[in-house]
Design an enzyme around this catalytic site. Structure first.
Site, PDB file in Angstrom:
ATOM      1  N   HIS A 188       0.829  -1.203   0.000  1.00  0.00           N
ATOM      2  CA  HIS A 188       0.000   0.000   0.000  1.00  0.00           C
ATOM      3  C   HIS A 188       0.861   1.249   0.000  1.00  0.00           C
ATOM      4  O   HIS A 188       0.488   2.277  -0.540  1.00  0.00           O
ATOM      5  CB  HIS A 188      -0.924  -0.014   1.207  1.00  0.00           C
ATOM      6  CG  HIS A 188      -1.913  -1.120   1.145  1.00  0.00           C
ATOM      7  ND1 HIS A 188      -3.008  -1.065   0.321  1.00  0.00           N
ATOM      8  CD2 HIS A 188      -1.958  -2.315   1.751  1.00  0.00           C
ATOM      9  CE1 HIS A 188      -3.674  -2.190   0.444  1.00  0.00           C
ATOM     10  NE2 HIS A 188      -3.066  -2.970   1.292  1.00  0.00           N
ATOM     11  N   GLU A 429     -14.461  -7.844 -31.647  1.00  0.00           N
ATOM     12  CA  GLU A 429     -13.044  -7.997 -32.009  1.00  0.00           C
ATOM     13  C   GLU A 429     -12.837  -9.081 -33.059  1.00  0.00           C
ATOM     14  O   GLU A 429     -11.719  -9.497 -33.312  1.00  0.00           O
ATOM     15  CB  GLU A 429     -12.182  -8.238 -30.762  1.00  0.00           C
ATOM     16  CG  GLU A 429     -12.672  -9.329 -29.840  1.00  0.00           C
ATOM     17  CD  GLU A 429     -11.875  -9.439 -28.533  1.00  0.00           C
ATOM     18  OE1 GLU A 429     -10.779  -8.868 -28.431  1.00  0.00           O
ATOM     19  OE2 GLU A 429     -12.359 -10.132 -27.635  1.00  0.00           O
ATOM     20  N   ASP A 453      -7.340  -7.239 -31.505  1.00  0.00           N
ATOM     21  CA  ASP A 453      -7.699  -8.497 -32.172  1.00  0.00           C
ATOM     22  C   ASP A 453      -8.427  -8.242 -33.482  1.00  0.00           C
ATOM     23  O   ASP A 453      -8.211  -8.961 -34.464  1.00  0.00           O
ATOM     24  CB  ASP A 453      -8.555  -9.371 -31.245  1.00  0.00           C
ATOM     25  CG  ASP A 453      -7.685 -10.157 -30.279  1.00  0.00           C
ATOM     26  OD1 ASP A 453      -6.655 -10.692 -30.733  1.00  0.00           O
ATOM     27  OD2 ASP A 453      -8.012 -10.204 -29.088  1.00  0.00           O
ATOM     28  N   CYS A 500     -11.763  -0.217 -26.796  1.00  0.00           N
ATOM     29  CA  CYS A 500     -10.833  -0.456 -25.692  1.00  0.00           C
ATOM     30  C   CYS A 500      -9.505  -1.033 -26.177  1.00  0.00           C
ATOM     31  O   CYS A 500      -8.621  -1.307 -25.381  1.00  0.00           O
ATOM     32  CB  CYS A 500     -11.462  -1.363 -24.636  1.00  0.00           C
ATOM     33  SG  CYS A 500     -11.876  -2.990 -25.257  1.00  0.00           S
TER      34      CYS A 500
HETATM   35  C1  PEP Z   1      -8.342  -6.089 -28.087  1.00  0.00           C
HETATM   36  O1  PEP Z   1      -8.276  -7.179 -28.648  1.00  0.00           O
HETATM   37  O2  PEP Z   1      -8.293  -4.992 -28.680  1.00  0.00           O
HETATM   38  C2  PEP Z   1      -8.458  -6.026 -26.626  1.00  0.00           C
HETATM   39  C3  PEP Z   1      -8.708  -4.892 -26.004  1.00  0.00           C
HETATM   40  O3  PEP Z   1      -8.270  -7.161 -25.922  1.00  0.00           O
HETATM   41  P1  PEP Z   1      -6.830  -7.810 -25.653  1.00  0.00           P
HETATM   42  O4  PEP Z   1      -5.787  -6.826 -26.122  1.00  0.00           O
HETATM   43  O5  PEP Z   1      -6.760  -8.083 -24.213  1.00  0.00           O
HETATM   44  O6  PEP Z   1      -6.894  -9.025 -26.490  1.00  0.00           O
HETATM   45 MG    MG Z   2      -8.756  -8.995 -27.615  1.00  0.00          MG
END
Ligand code: PEP
Ligand code: MG
Length: 542
Positions: A188, A429, A453, A500
């Site tokens: 921590h 993805e 992906d 993401c």
């Molecule tokens: C992606 O595939 O863009 C993703 C966010 O997942 P990861 O990078 O964990 O496969």
């Molecule tokens: Mg992914």
């Protein structure tokens, strides 16, 4: 000049005088007592006072360093009420007819040793906490003060180790940096240092001599070095680096608390990606509006066997509570391909990226999936959790997920365990998910586009193979068109869309994403403020 190396837990440059913080030795003497009842009352009174102190520390930490870091004092309060801990002290006092200080010290040693020998990293960390709470009680019993931390001017604190309670009691305006001989990255104290935004080194090979008191030093948190009495060349170079860094930080800090809104008034959610609850401090530090991707497979990867429902529940609850009402999207486990955990005993595959991974494992081994879902639904009571499923290719898969989640919810209801109705979404993805996005949008609350992906499957380029770099176009129009198509199809069904994957932080594409109607961008915590800066510079009306 003396140069010592340590492990950096937070970057930055600090230049100032050293303050050596020595703990006052608590020498505990074993004393026989005739009246064990009175001795127990002494202990109870000290414990009550310790609880008061911890409650005050909690309030102080809440206002100064946020809920994530204040939580430790709540944990300390709970540990002080732990039956095993209290039974041990009670037994030693009554059965051996000894003083309370001695009973607390022996119990602390035994419990710390027990925690240290555990495999679970989280439990190992509790060794420092049990010592911390016990030292507090002993200080109260003996009427001694805590370690001397007073200094008049800002200093670099040099210590053997720092308990979280010691760190938070420091006047932050007077601390330039922490340098400790011991300590762990996950402690921590390390998290607090990060939140306090000051460079900190642990495991430093420095000799803690009182002679160092008041000597000039430079802490280089980027390279994990402390220079004591630096030569003029080192000092000048470090001063330059510090000023550059301060300027960069100053510019970005000005954006904290500001909206992610374009000049013409379009706002977008900017969230952070994490792999671990330890990353929450970065999320708060960088003022992210939520968590757009918690890669829960890291919980599995960090474990030597399947994490239990309880272990997972604790982790997800912590994320939800720390984000205090902000959205926390937890992705169910995305094991397989490059993320392998031996205990899953997955067969070797010719083509693992296209193999048995992510949701495919969950659908074929529902007992693993159900454990995670139970933990997630239970944690939903503690904040604004959302669940996201990876590697979806069809509506059929979503229906199978729904059937399993309905079973889990029915079981929880039958057991009288409460949970909230929460948002559920899927990752887009795979090209199949893109092409089916109209139908998929009818089934879920949100989409999050995993461009890492999606790019690999669209361009047929293995994301792990550096030899393919010359063929990889991160801005490939096929991928960008897919993102646009997903936004259009999702919005037609009132389903919101985030990104993401790494592309979300690509500032060259921010304008295009906003024009496509992307509702949320989830990026590494350190990319949040630069992205906010970019969004605020855009004018989509032009
Ligand atoms: C992606 O595939 O863009 C993703 C966010 O997942 P990861 O990078 O964990 O496969
Ligand atoms: Mg992914």
């Amino acid at each position: 000049m003396i140069t010592c190396n340590g492990k950096s837990v937070y970057g930055g440059i600090a230049i100032g005088k050293i303050h050596v913080m020595a703990k006052k030795e608590q020498r505990i003497v074993r004393r026989s007592v005739d009246d064990t009842e009175t001795e127990m009352q002494r202990f109870e009174a000290a414990k009550a006072e310790a609880q008061n102190q911890l409650a005050e520390l909690y309030d102080k930490a809440m206002t100064e360093v946020g809920e994530a870091n204040a939580a430790i004092f709540e944990i300390h309060q709970m540990m002080l009420d732990d039956d095993d801990y209290l039974d041990s002290i009670n037994n030693i006092i009554t059965e051996q007819s000894v003083n309370a200080e001695f009973a607390v010290a022996i119990t602390a040693d035994n419990f710390a040793e027990m925690f240290s020998s555990m495999d679970d990293a989280y439990m190992k960390e509790r060794a420092a906490d049990v010592k911390d709470i016990s030292e507090r009680i002993i200080r109260i019993l003996t009427g001694s003060d805590s370690a001397d931390m007073s200094s008049e001017e800002p200093v670099i604190i040099l210590a053997d180790d720092l308990a979280p309670s010691e760190t938070v009691q420091l006047n932050k305006d007077l601390v330039l940096s922490f340098v400790t001989v011991h300590g762990s990255t996950n402690s921590h104290t390390a998290i607090l240092a990060r939140t306090m935004n000051i460079p900190a080194l642990i495991g430093t090979n420095v000799e803690l001599s009182p002679d160092l008191e008041g000597k000039l030093a430079v802490v280089d948190g980027f390279n994990g070095v402390i220079y004591i009495e630096p030569d003029s060349e080192t000092l000048a170079a470090m001063e330059k680096r510090r000023d550059e860094e301060l300027e960069k930080q100053r510019l970005l800090q000005e954006l904290k608390g500001k909206e992610n809104i374009t000049k013409d008034g379009k706002s977008v959610l900017v969230y952070a990606n994490i792999g671990n609850v330890k990353d929450l401090a970065y999320v708060l530090q960088n003022d992210a509006g939520g968590i757009g991707l918690f890669r829960s497979e890291f919980v599995y990867l960090e474990s030597s066997t399947y994490p239990t429902e309880e272990e997972q529940y604790r982790i997800y609850k912590k994320a939800a509570e720390t984000m205090a009402g902000k959205r926390v999207i937890i992705r169910t486990l995305d094991i397989g391909a490059d993320k392998q955990a031996d205990y899953f005993n997955l067969d070797k595959e010719e083509n693992p990226a296209m193999g048995l991974r992510a949701i495919r494992i969950c659908l074929t081994r529902p007992e693993i999936f159900k454990t995670q879902l139970r933990a997630l639904y239970r944690a939903s009571k503690h904040g604004k959790l959302a669940i996201m499923y990876p590697m979806i290719t069809s509506v059929e898969e979503v229906k199978r997920i729904k059937a399993i989640s309905a079973e889990v919810k029915a079981e929880l209801t039958a057991e009288g365990i409460p949970y909230n109705d929460i948002e559920e979404g899927i990752m887009i993805e795979t090209p199949a998910a893109v092409m089916m996005s109209s139908e998929l949008a009818k089934e879920v609350d949100f989409f999050s586009i995993g461009t890492n992906d999606l790019s690999q499957y669209t361009m047929a380029i293995d994301r792990q193979n550096p030899k393919l770099d010359e063929f990889f176009d991160p801005h490939h129009p096929a991928v960008l068109r897919m993102i646009e198509m997903v936004c259009k199809n999702a919005h037609a069904e009132n389903t919101w869309v985030g990104i993401c994957g790494e592309l979300g932080a690509d500032l060259e594409l921010t304008e295009q994403f906003l024009r496509m109607g992307v509702d949320e961008l989830s990026v590494s915590p350190s990319c949040v403020l630069p992205l906010r800066d970019k969004i605020r510079s855009l004018d989509l009306s032009k």
